[in-house]
Design an enzyme around this catalytic site. Structure first.
Site, PDB file in Angstrom:
ATOM      1  N   ASN A 156       0.805  -1.228   0.000  1.00  0.00           N
ATOM      2  CA  ASN A 156       0.000   0.000   0.000  1.00  0.00           C
ATOM      3  C   ASN A 156       0.839   1.281   0.000  1.00  0.00           C
ATOM      4  OD1 ASN A 156       0.734  -0.375   2.649  1.00  0.00           O
ATOM      5  ND2 ASN A 156      -1.227   0.256   3.500  1.00  0.00           N
ATOM      6  N   GLU A 255       4.639  -3.011  12.529  1.00  0.00           N
ATOM      7  CA  GLU A 255       3.634  -1.986  12.188  1.00  0.00           C
ATOM      8  C   GLU A 255       2.487  -2.731  11.547  1.00  0.00           C
ATOM      9  OE1 GLU A 255       3.760   1.115  12.932  1.00  0.00           O
ATOM     10  OE2 GLU A 255       5.863   1.466  13.389  1.00  0.00           O
ATOM     11  N   CYS A 289      -3.179   1.843   6.790  1.00  0.00           N
ATOM     12  CA  CYS A 289      -3.368   1.300   8.141  1.00  0.00           C
ATOM     13  C   CYS A 289      -3.943   2.358   9.086  1.00  0.00           C
ATOM     14  CB  CYS A 289      -2.037   0.806   8.677  1.00  0.00           C
ATOM     15  SG  CYS A 289      -0.765   2.055   8.513  1.00  0.00           S
ATOM     16  N   GLU A 463       8.370   4.253  14.156  1.00  0.00           N
ATOM     17  CA  GLU A 463       9.136   4.661  12.962  1.00  0.00           C
ATOM     18  C   GLU A 463       9.064   6.176  12.846  1.00  0.00           C
ATOM     19  OE1 GLU A 463       7.623   2.238   9.712  1.00  0.00           O
ATOM     20  OE2 GLU A 463       8.826   0.547  10.397  1.00  0.00           O
TER      21      GLU A 463
HETATM   22  P1  NAP Z   1       0.031  -8.840   4.467  1.00  0.00           P
HETATM   23  O1  NAP Z   1      -0.829  -9.830   3.772  1.00  0.00           O
HETATM   24  O2  NAP Z   1       0.355  -9.061   5.885  1.00  0.00           O
HETATM   25  O3  NAP Z   1       1.361  -8.732   3.581  1.00  0.00           O
HETATM   26  C1  NAP Z   1       2.409  -7.861   3.926  1.00  0.00           C
HETATM   27  C2  NAP Z   1       3.707  -8.433   3.431  1.00  0.00           C
HETATM   28  O4  NAP Z   1       3.949  -9.684   4.063  1.00  0.00           O
HETATM   29  C3  NAP Z   1       3.737  -8.712   1.923  1.00  0.00           C
HETATM   30  O5  NAP Z   1       5.029  -8.444   1.463  1.00  0.00           O
HETATM   31  C4  NAP Z   1       3.446 -10.201   1.847  1.00  0.00           C
HETATM   32  O6  NAP Z   1       3.953 -10.819   0.713  1.00  0.00           O
HETATM   33  C5  NAP Z   1       4.190 -10.676   3.073  1.00  0.00           C
HETATM   34  N1  NAP Z   1       3.731 -11.972   3.595  1.00  0.00           N
HETATM   35  C6  NAP Z   1       2.472 -12.464   3.620  1.00  0.00           C
HETATM   36  N2  NAP Z   1       2.466 -13.676   4.222  1.00  0.00           N
HETATM   37  C7  NAP Z   1       3.752 -13.959   4.569  1.00  0.00           C
HETATM   38  C8  NAP Z   1       4.402 -15.062   5.213  1.00  0.00           C
HETATM   39  N3  NAP Z   1       3.721 -16.147   5.620  1.00  0.00           N
HETATM   40  N4  NAP Z   1       5.746 -14.997   5.409  1.00  0.00           N
HETATM   41  C9  NAP Z   1       6.437 -13.920   4.995  1.00  0.00           C
HETATM   42  N5  NAP Z   1       5.889 -12.854   4.383  1.00  0.00           N
HETATM   43  C10 NAP Z   1       4.554 -12.868   4.170  1.00  0.00           C
HETATM   44  O7  NAP Z   1      -0.592  -7.393   4.409  1.00  0.00           O
HETATM   45  P2  NAP Z   1      -1.155  -6.621   3.157  1.00  0.00           P
HETATM   46  O8  NAP Z   1      -2.535  -7.081   2.913  1.00  0.00           O
HETATM   47  O9  NAP Z   1      -0.205  -6.670   2.032  1.00  0.00           O
HETATM   48  O10 NAP Z   1      -1.121  -5.113   3.714  1.00  0.00           O
HETATM   49  C11 NAP Z   1      -2.176  -4.580   4.375  1.00  0.00           C
HETATM   50  C12 NAP Z   1      -1.989  -4.666   5.883  1.00  0.00           C
HETATM   51  O11 NAP Z   1      -0.841  -3.943   6.261  1.00  0.00           O
HETATM   52  C13 NAP Z   1      -3.135  -3.995   6.610  1.00  0.00           C
HETATM   53  O12 NAP Z   1      -3.520  -4.756   7.722  1.00  0.00           O
HETATM   54  C14 NAP Z   1      -2.550  -2.663   7.049  1.00  0.00           C
HETATM   55  O13 NAP Z   1      -3.178  -2.101   8.144  1.00  0.00           O
HETATM   56  C15 NAP Z   1      -1.139  -3.048   7.324  1.00  0.00           C
HETATM   57  N6  NAP Z   1      -0.265  -1.864   7.265  1.00  0.00           N
HETATM   58  C16 NAP Z   1       0.219  -1.367   8.438  1.00  0.00           C
HETATM   59  C17 NAP Z   1       1.002  -0.223   8.433  1.00  0.00           C
HETATM   60  C18 NAP Z   1       1.542   0.337   9.719  1.00  0.00           C
HETATM   61  O14 NAP Z   1       2.449   1.154   9.657  1.00  0.00           O
HETATM   62  N7  NAP Z   1       1.032  -0.060  10.865  1.00  0.00           N
HETATM   63  C19 NAP Z   1       1.307   0.414   7.229  1.00  0.00           C
HETATM   64  C20 NAP Z   1       0.796  -0.124   6.051  1.00  0.00           C
HETATM   65  C21 NAP Z   1       0.010  -1.272   6.090  1.00  0.00           C
HETATM   66  P3  NAP Z   1       3.084 -10.964  -0.650  1.00  0.00           P
HETATM   67  O15 NAP Z   1       3.109  -9.636  -1.267  1.00  0.00           O
HETATM   68  O16 NAP Z   1       3.787 -11.963  -1.470  1.00  0.00           O
HETATM   69  O17 NAP Z   1       1.708 -11.387  -0.230  1.00  0.00           O
END
Ligand code: NAP
Length: 485
Positions: A156, A255, A289, A463
């Protein structure tokens, strides 16, 4: 990508130890606005990740022994190059992620600001001298880089989520390996190209791109040469990665997801509240997020707020982020659209009223209409789930203590927002909200000088700011004795 002024910024290979690595297989990056192919990217895996960790380990001694000034000069070059190429970097970001070009260029400036800020802050890593327990002893505290840092980031914010981590890590004297999300590797690789041009030495900043999230993730969370792991993404994946990090007791920063309340009190400036809600809700098509997830409006201003908010939502222009005037782009994928639609349908079925949107959009399968739901109650599923889409549920409330209890009734604790002109209430509500960040009469709160991060299941660590640098340092206590001889 024909419009890029500098075509060398489009790199389809992993960047390891200062070189570009191609692999036998590849995967496609597509434009969520059109479904068209943007690039075919080399698919790196476990072997390349291990190479990157070795490169980061080998580069650590020389990078950490440079003076903070030397590191700052190279980081400043990197910042300058990112700003010089802001337009190209923004275009790459828009075509792989979907957000409007102006927003994408804003993300480049935001990400670059962390590099600039931490380059400076790295010069202010102070220790302490502490009065000792006896006259012949002195206590001295120094700070040192943790070592090799590994990171996994989401789609994102393909630039800024990496910049926020890498900037603090490099300024502290650590070396860095990142695996960006599969959908958005090109922004990360363009950052690597500019890091190289900036003179950042080989092995200090490495980018491994590959589809094997689990395999690469295991290396990055379990390799004994990695001292710290930092993740931005969903809470369920974050929990799994914390577990994996336990095997080598790594320092961890997380995060994770959010469920931000946005509270509008009777005495609020309603126009300002509408503006804040629009910015915090519909930016990035609702996929951040810190996006507002639940809008609580006090009964006395419910009708006025809903009316003005609906007018602002109706003015949003939906379309391809590269087209002029577009204010809201596609979502990341059709499955993300389906998830949001399911949540909206369930909320309407549970008794909410649809005021705007509520379905896909004629622009294509990755688009969802900006949506408003009223008569929402906290027992509906939309109140406890992270929506991650352009949907605003409006929940009415009558008094301060009721809304505080409702706002805090979530496992998440990332960002919260509220609007009031009452100074006493400002303090009571700010202190009562169980969230890591609170916007008071403000809908956009993140910047390089401020500590970004959450409490509860939204994660740990910060961060940005001086606190963000501490996350990449170890404290070492030196006890000097025998001073009376
Ligand atoms: P996600 O499914 O958790 O994926 C994030 C990253 O983790 C991607 O690079 C993904 O790879 C990787 N990943 C997924 N499963 C994994 C595993 N089993 N082992 C290692 N890596 C793995 O999250 P998303 O849907 O992409 O992002 C949205 C989420 O991020 C939301 O919940 C949002 O709130 C959160 N977010 C938080 C912040 C903050 O600063 N708190 C900022 C931005 C987003 P792939 O791309 O290959 O799936």
């Amino acid at each position: 990508m024909q419009q890029l002024q500098d075509k060398h910024l489009l790199k389809p290979f992993s960047y390891i130890n200062g070189s570009w690595h191609s692999s036998e297989s590849s995967f496609l990056v597509t434009n969520p606005a059109t479904g068209e192919e943007v690039a075919k990217v080399s698919d790196a895996g476990v072997a390349e990740t291990e190479l990157a960790v070795k490169a980061a380990k080998d580069a650590l001694k020389s990078w950490s022994s440079k003076s903070a000034n030397e590191r700052a000069t190279l980081m400043r070059n990197w910042f300058n190059l990112m700003m010089e190429h802001q337009d190209d970097l923004g275009r790459i970001l828009t075509v792989e992620q979907g957000k409007p070009l102006a927003e994408a260029k804003g993300e480049i400036a935001y990400g670059a600001a962390f590099i600039e800020w931490f380059a400076e802050e790295g010069k202010r890593v102070y220790g302490d001298t502490i009065p000792g327990p006896s006259g012949d002893k002195r206590i001295v505290v120094i700070k040192q880089p943790v070592g090799v840092v590994a990171s996994i980031t989401p789609w994102n914010f393909p630039n800024a989520m990496i910049a926020r981590k890498a900037a603090a890590a490099l300024a502290a004297g650590c070396t860095f390996v990142v695996r960006p999300a599969t959908q958005t590797p090109l922004s990360a690789l363009a950052m690597a190209e500019l890091a190289e041009r900036a003179g950042i030495p080989a092995g200090v900043f490495n980018v491994v791109v590959g589809m094997d999230a689990r395999g690469i993730g295991k290396v990055l969370t379990q390799h004994p040469d990695i001292a710290k792991f930092t993740f931005t993404g969903s809470t369920p994946v974050g929990k799994l990665l914390i577990e994996q990090c336990a095997t080598t007791v790594k320092k961890v920063s997380m995060e994770l997801g959010g469920n931000a309340p946005f509270i509008v009190f009777d005495d609020a400036d309603i126009d300002a509240a509408v503006q804040g809600a629009m910015a915090s809700k519909y930016r990035n098509a609702g996929q951040t997020c810190v996006c507002t997830n639940r809008i609580f409006v006090q009964q006395g201003v419910l009708a006025e707020f809903t009316e003005k908010f609906s007018q602002a939502v109706a003015a949003l222009q939906i379309g391809n982020g590269l087209d002029a005037g577009v204010s809201i782009g596609p979502m990341i994928s059709s499955s993300a659209v389906a998830d949001v639609d399911k949540l909206v349908t369930a909320t309407i079925k549970a008794g909410a009223t649809l005021v705007a949107g509520g379905s896909g959009h004629s622009q294509g399968e990755n688009y969802y209409q900006p949506t408003i739901l009223t008569n929402v109650t906290t027992d509906m599923p939309i109140a406890s789930n992270e929506i991650f889409g352009p949907v605003s549920p409006i929940i009415a409330f009558s008094d301060e203590s009721e809304v505080l209890a409702m706002a805090n009734d979530t496992e998440y604790g990332l960002a919260a927002y509220f609007y009031t002109r009452d100074i006493g209430r400002v303090w009571r509500v700010a202190e009562g909200l169980e969230f890591g960040m609170v916007g008071i009469n403000e809908g956009i709160i993140s910047n390089a000088a401020a500590p970004f991060g959450g409490v509860k299941q939204s994660g740990n660590g910060r961060e940005g700011s001086k606190y963000g640098l501490d996350d990449y340092m170890e404290i070492k206590y030196l006890c000097m004795g025998g001073l009376d001889k």
